[in-house]
Scaffold this motif. Structure first.
Motif, PDB file in Angstrom:
ATOM      1  N   GLU A  25      -7.582  11.619 -16.556  1.00  0.00           N
ATOM      2  CA  GLU A  25      -7.430  10.197 -16.267  1.00  0.00           C
ATOM      3  C   GLU A  25      -8.686   9.435 -16.708  1.00  0.00           C
ATOM      4  O   GLU A  25      -8.597   8.302 -17.135  1.00  0.00           O
ATOM      5  CB  GLU A  25      -7.166  10.023 -14.774  1.00  0.00           C
ATOM      6  N   ASN A  73      -4.402  16.774  -8.179  1.00  0.00           N
ATOM      7  CA  ASN A  73      -5.256  17.252  -7.111  1.00  0.00           C
ATOM      8  C   ASN A  73      -5.382  18.767  -7.165  1.00  0.00           C
ATOM      9  O   ASN A  73      -4.399  19.478  -7.083  1.00  0.00           O
ATOM     10  CB  ASN A  73      -4.665  16.839  -5.757  1.00  0.00           C
ATOM     11  N   LEU A  75     -14.473  17.839  -6.337  1.00  0.00           N
ATOM     12  CA  LEU A  75     -13.520  18.626  -7.102  1.00  0.00           C
ATOM     13  C   LEU A  75     -12.443  17.752  -7.725  1.00  0.00           C
ATOM     14  O   LEU A  75     -12.044  17.945  -8.871  1.00  0.00           O
ATOM     15  CB  LEU A  75     -12.880  19.664  -6.180  1.00  0.00           C
ATOM     16  N   MET A  76     -11.992  16.754  -6.953  1.00  0.00           N
ATOM     17  CA  MET A  76     -10.920  15.888  -7.454  1.00  0.00           C
ATOM     18  C   MET A  76     -11.403  15.132  -8.681  1.00  0.00           C
ATOM     19  O   MET A  76     -10.685  15.027  -9.680  1.00  0.00           O
ATOM     20  CB  MET A  76     -10.486  14.938  -6.338  1.00  0.00           C
ATOM     21  N   VAL A  93     -13.144  22.401 -15.091  1.00  0.00           N
ATOM     22  CA  VAL A  93     -13.227  21.802 -13.766  1.00  0.00           C
ATOM     23  C   VAL A  93     -14.120  22.669 -12.886  1.00  0.00           C
ATOM     24  O   VAL A  93     -13.925  23.875 -12.805  1.00  0.00           O
ATOM     25  CB  VAL A  93     -11.825  21.719 -13.133  1.00  0.00           C
ATOM     26  N   SER A 113     -13.812  16.018 -10.678  1.00  0.00           N
ATOM     27  CA  SER A 113     -14.005  16.974 -11.762  1.00  0.00           C
ATOM     28  C   SER A 113     -12.679  17.337 -12.416  1.00  0.00           C
ATOM     29  O   SER A 113     -12.600  17.515 -13.630  1.00  0.00           O
ATOM     30  CB  SER A 113     -14.692  18.229 -11.225  1.00  0.00           C
ATOM     31  N   ALA A 114     -11.627  17.413 -11.601  1.00  0.00           N
ATOM     32  CA  ALA A 114     -10.324  17.796 -12.142  1.00  0.00           C
ATOM     33  C   ALA A 114      -9.691  16.679 -12.948  1.00  0.00           C
ATOM     34  O   ALA A 114      -8.808  16.922 -13.770  1.00  0.00           O
ATOM     35  CB  ALA A 114      -9.395  18.208 -11.009  1.00  0.00           C
ATOM     36  N   ASN A 115     -10.143  15.452 -12.718  1.00  0.00           N
ATOM     37  CA  ASN A 115      -9.516  14.327 -13.392  1.00  0.00           C
ATOM     38  C   ASN A 115     -10.429  13.620 -14.383  1.00  0.00           C
ATOM     39  O   ASN A 115     -10.101  12.555 -14.872  1.00  0.00           O
ATOM     40  CB  ASN A 115      -9.009  13.318 -12.361  1.00  0.00           C
ATOM     41  N   THR A 166     -17.136  22.423  -9.346  1.00  0.00           N
ATOM     42  CA  THR A 166     -18.208  21.808  -8.581  1.00  0.00           C
ATOM     43  C   THR A 166     -19.211  22.918  -8.355  1.00  0.00           C
ATOM     44  O   THR A 166     -18.922  24.078  -8.623  1.00  0.00           O
ATOM     45  CB  THR A 166     -17.728  21.284  -7.216  1.00  0.00           C
ATOM     46  N   TYR A 209      -7.029  22.445 -16.048  1.00  0.00           N
ATOM     47  CA  TYR A 209      -6.525  21.075 -16.188  1.00  0.00           C
ATOM     48  C   TYR A 209      -5.003  21.075 -16.098  1.00  0.00           C
ATOM     49  O   TYR A 209      -4.317  21.596 -16.967  1.00  0.00           O
ATOM     50  CB  TYR A 209      -7.003  20.490 -17.521  1.00  0.00           C
ATOM     51  N   LYS A 210      -4.523  20.461 -15.039  1.00  0.00           N
ATOM     52  CA  LYS A 210      -3.086  20.488 -14.748  1.00  0.00           C
ATOM     53  C   LYS A 210      -2.273  19.834 -15.847  1.00  0.00           C
ATOM     54  O   LYS A 210      -1.133  20.187 -16.096  1.00  0.00           O
ATOM     55  CB  LYS A 210      -2.820  19.760 -13.421  1.00  0.00           C
ATOM     56  N   PHE A 262     -12.703   7.126  -9.032  1.00  0.00           N
ATOM     57  CA  PHE A 262     -11.447   7.298  -8.280  1.00  0.00           C
ATOM     58  C   PHE A 262     -11.724   7.192  -6.779  1.00  0.00           C
ATOM     59  O   PHE A 262     -11.149   7.910  -5.966  1.00  0.00           O
ATOM     60  CB  PHE A 262     -10.788   8.652  -8.559  1.00  0.00           C
TER      61      PHE A 262
END
Lengths: 295, 231, 242
Positions: free
Chosen positions: A148, C5, A71-72, C94, A74-76, C96, A103-104, A63
């Motif tokens: 994603e 995000n 972090l971005m 999630v 990792s979140a996706n 880091t 996870y959103k 990405f």
């Protein structure tokens, strides 16, 4: 924006070079198979992409960002493998319940439906699960994150035949309703061939092939005929595999090219290979097969 | 030391050794990811239990057997004691703190000598002050004082007995109180580990003294072989 | 392509919540240690004097032993959560390395708060037992209501010191995870400092010359945070699932 952009990525462990120079791009939402022999570097590559380990040189962008400590990313993205661990103080049910905080796009409904379908025990602890059940749980977890970039490293290890089939079906269905980039690594290409769109073939830490499954099928062909003829036809070609059949006929696997059309006219028997055969021959180290060992 | 002594020492240490072993074992076996799902309930129960203990302790009626005093109060007591002794040295009777007065008497003696006698071990736990009077009679007036007494914040004024004063003819005998023991248990919220280095050096004791103030006619001679008199 | 995000704050918050749920098995060790502390740690100090032939002795009980036990626990918990099993758990969600370290730091602080408060209040169990069970006269000493400031300061000092111990365990564990030699190197330096006496001087400067508990707490917090920052810097390059 590219989902993944790798430029000359290398990664070494103490003595060996797990990845030598990996370059490839993943542009849109596809199911890509990461194929390679044992020790080809599949797992290492996926771990680098998931940001779990740091590559040594080259450039990795997921990405548009370096995935290590991002972090971005990792979140996706999520990497599902058999080394995934979860604390034992939480039951499987509690684990699934704590996921949406991270996870959103967590799909709780999908998670609970799959959970019920595969008859997992919600009060069970992760480490107490059998190998197959753990793999199933990890898979459910990975799919439900709706990340994603979803990566599966040998996801079906330990699963029985029925669960494997169900898993591939679930993966495909979920992918169709929620398209995203999915990477599946496996050394059983035949098993996953039907759901892949692209193949990323890795051998000895290098990308050998990165193409759609149809292109891969056409990458190499088998040529069969009298020894002398076959040797003439394939002179100067890259031979991936050759074996003598019945003592007089030669069977070779070569890179596909237009000149072979001439051979066909001269009576060569040209055979189309399946993607898994292509991958196997392209990555074979020796010209001969296992038979040569027993000569 | 004999073997028996060692045995006793070892036996005494046994619970401590067992305790420490348990602690070390627990810490080694430590696993945060316990498998019990009662964890939350346990946590809440334990916490409320402890707080309840605190509340119960704070609200149960406590009879103050001995008064406890704060540091400031102790300093105050010490100052009172000091100024009392100073005034007594100067024989300024009007400045003496009357709350220290314990006994008052007068005694008529025959002859011109008065001898002071002390029965006990700690001679200097009493102080005798003599004030000479411009008079010709034989009457000796005496006042017994004791200044503030406070040990480790415990007011032991009532518990620690006074010296007893007795006349035998011309002799004034001061008797030391009989031997006794007082033991107390206390719990302190202040940690000993912090106490060593952190808390201000507090006054831990205000040692009260017995003072005997004698008004003696000028012509009388005092025999004081032990040197009980203070000047 | 839709990318969600996540802010560092929200991820750390989720991790802290998750870790507290996941690690609450700690409560049993804590209870056992505090009970042991109460049982074994009867008399921390006794003083005696004699006035007018009256011998006065005063036995003071405190929660020091519980405090020492719980400090040991803090060190080992700090160390434990740097081990692979615990580190890898974070990366199933999630995370880091930064968010993971911050979350650990906060979780250890929260645990220290809980351990500190319970350790302090375990003293009241001791008090009640003493009051009922004392063979001598039981003297009431200043309680929370009499001296709220001292109560607060003591609790704050206990909490910060427990937190500091956990950070010591944490940095030791991180060094060990990074490289075993690094850990032993640090131990050797410590021992050398100890032999040279420098250590005594350093710790004296930090822990002895304090006007009040508040200053001690401040110093402890600064030390703890520095240790966590160093640990975070070290852990930046630690691999996961390798």
């Amino acid at each position: 924006m590219n989902v993944i952009d790798c430029q000359k990525v290398s990664k070494g462990f103490r003595r060996t070079n797990a990845l030598e120079s990996i370059s490839f791009q993943l542009t849109d939402q596809k199911i890509t198979g990461v194929i390679g022999r044992n020790g080809a570097g599949k797992t290492t590559l996926l771990k680098i992409l998931a940001g779990l380990t740091k590559h040594k040189s080259g450039e990795v962008n997921v990405f548009g960002k370096n995935p290590y400590n991002n972090l971005m990313v990792s979140a996706n993205s999520i990497l599902v493998d058999d080394q995934m661990t979860f604390p034992d103080s939480l039951t499987l049910e509690e684990l699934l319940r704590s996921a949406p905080a991270f996870y959103k796009r967590w799909d709780a409904q999908l998670a609970s439906r799959l959970f019920q379908y595969f008859k997992l025990d919600s009060k069970q602890q992760h480490s107490k699960l059998s190998k197959g059940a753990r793999a199933t749980f990890n898979m459910i977890f990975g799919l439900s994150t709706r990340c994603e970039l979803t990566m599966f490293d040998e996801p079906t290890n330990g699963m029985d035949e029925a669960v494997r089939t169900d898993f591939y079906r679930a993966l495909l269905k979920d992918y169709i309703t929620h398209p995203r980039s999915i990477l599946i690594s496996s050394h059983h290409l035949a098993e996953i061939e039907h759901l892949l769109e692209d193949i990323l073939l890795i051998h000895n830490g290098n990308v050998v092939l990165h193409d759609s499954i149809d292109e891969v099928k056409e990458f190499a062909v088998a040529v069969q005929g009298p020894i002398a003829d076959v040797e003439r036809w394939t002179a100067g070609e890259k031979v991936f595999h050759s074996k003598i059949i019945d003592g007089q006929r030669l069977y070779v696997v070569v890179k596909n090219n237009l000149e072979l059309e001439r051979a066909r006219l001269e009576g060569a028997f040209i055979q189309v290979l399946s993607a898994s055969e292509v991958c196997m021959y392209v990555t074979s180290e020796t010209k001969g097969g296992i038979d040569d060992v027993f000569k | 030391m004999s073997i028996t002594t060692w045995m006793i020492v070892l036996l005494g240490l046994l619970p401590a050794i067992i305790g420490v072993s348990i602690v070390l074992y627990l810490i080694k076996k430590l696993n945060l990811k316990g498998k019990f799902h009662l964890n939350k309930i346990t946590t809440i129960t334990y916490f409320s239990l402890l707080i309840a203990c605190g509340v119960i302790y704070e609200i149960i009626p406590k009879e103050p057997t001995v008064d406890k005093l704060s540091n400031e109060q102790l300093v105050q007591l010490q100052t009172e004691n000091n100024s009392f002794q100073k005034s007594l040295l100067k024989l300024e009777e009007n400045k003496l703190n009357q709350k220290f007065l314990k006994e008052e008497w007068s005694h008529e003696i025959n002859g011109n000598t008065l001898s002071l006698e002390y029965k006990g071990n700690e001679i200097y736990s009493t102080r005798v002050f003599v004030e000479w009077m411009e008079t010709t009679d034989q009457i000796i007036e005496g006042k017994v004082y004791r200044s503030n007494l406070n040990v480790y914040g415990l007011n032991l004024d009532q518990k620690v007995p006074l010296h007893r004063v007795e006349w035998t003819g011309n002799q004034l005998v001061i008797h030391e109180p009989s031997v006794q023991e007082l033991s107390f248990d206390r719990f302190s919220n202040r940690l000993y580990s912090f106490n060593q280095v952190l808390y201000d050096e507090e006054i831990r004791m205000v040692r009260g003294q017995t003072y005997i103030h004698l008004k003696v006619p000028k012509h009388i001679e005092i025999v004081d072989p032990l040197g009980l008199q203070m000047y | 392509m839709f990318l969600s995000n996540s802010s560092l704050f929200s991820v750390v918050k989720a991790q802290v919540k998750y870790k507290i749920n996941a690690y609450n098995g700690l409560i049993y060790s804590l209870i056992i240690l505090q009970v042991l502390g109460i049982m074994l740690g009867g008399v921390a100090g006794s003083s005696g004097t004699s006035i007018n032939n009256t011998t006065i002795s005063l036995n003071t009980s405190t929660i020091d032993l519980s405090f020492i036990f719980v400090s040991l626990l803090a060190i080992s918990v700090g160390n434990l959560i740097t081990t692979k099993a615990y580190r890898y758990d974070d990366f199933s969600f999630v995370a880091t390395r930064l968010s993971s370290s911050i979350a650990n730091c906060i979780v250890l602080l929260i645990f220290s708060c809980f351990a500190g408060v319970t350790t302090y209040f375990s003293g009241y169990v001791m008090r009640l037992i003493l009051r009922v069970n004392s063979s001598y006269e039981f003297v009431d000493s200043p309680s929370i209501l009499n001296d709220p400031l001292s109560f607060l300061l003591t609790i704050i000092a206990i909490i910060t010191i427990l937190w500091m111990f956990s950070s010591i365990g944490y940095i030791a564990g991180t060094l060990f995870q990074k490289h075993k030699l690094l850990f032993f190197g640090a131990v050797v330096i410590m021992v050398m400092l100890l032999i040279a006496g420098t250590w005594v001087r350093i710790s004296e400067a930090i822990f002895v010359e304090n006007g009040s508990l508040l200053i001690l707490a401040m110093k402890t917090i600064v030390i703890t945070i520095s240790l966590f920052v160093i640990s975070t810097a070290i852990s930046k390059r630690l691999g996961v699932r390798t």
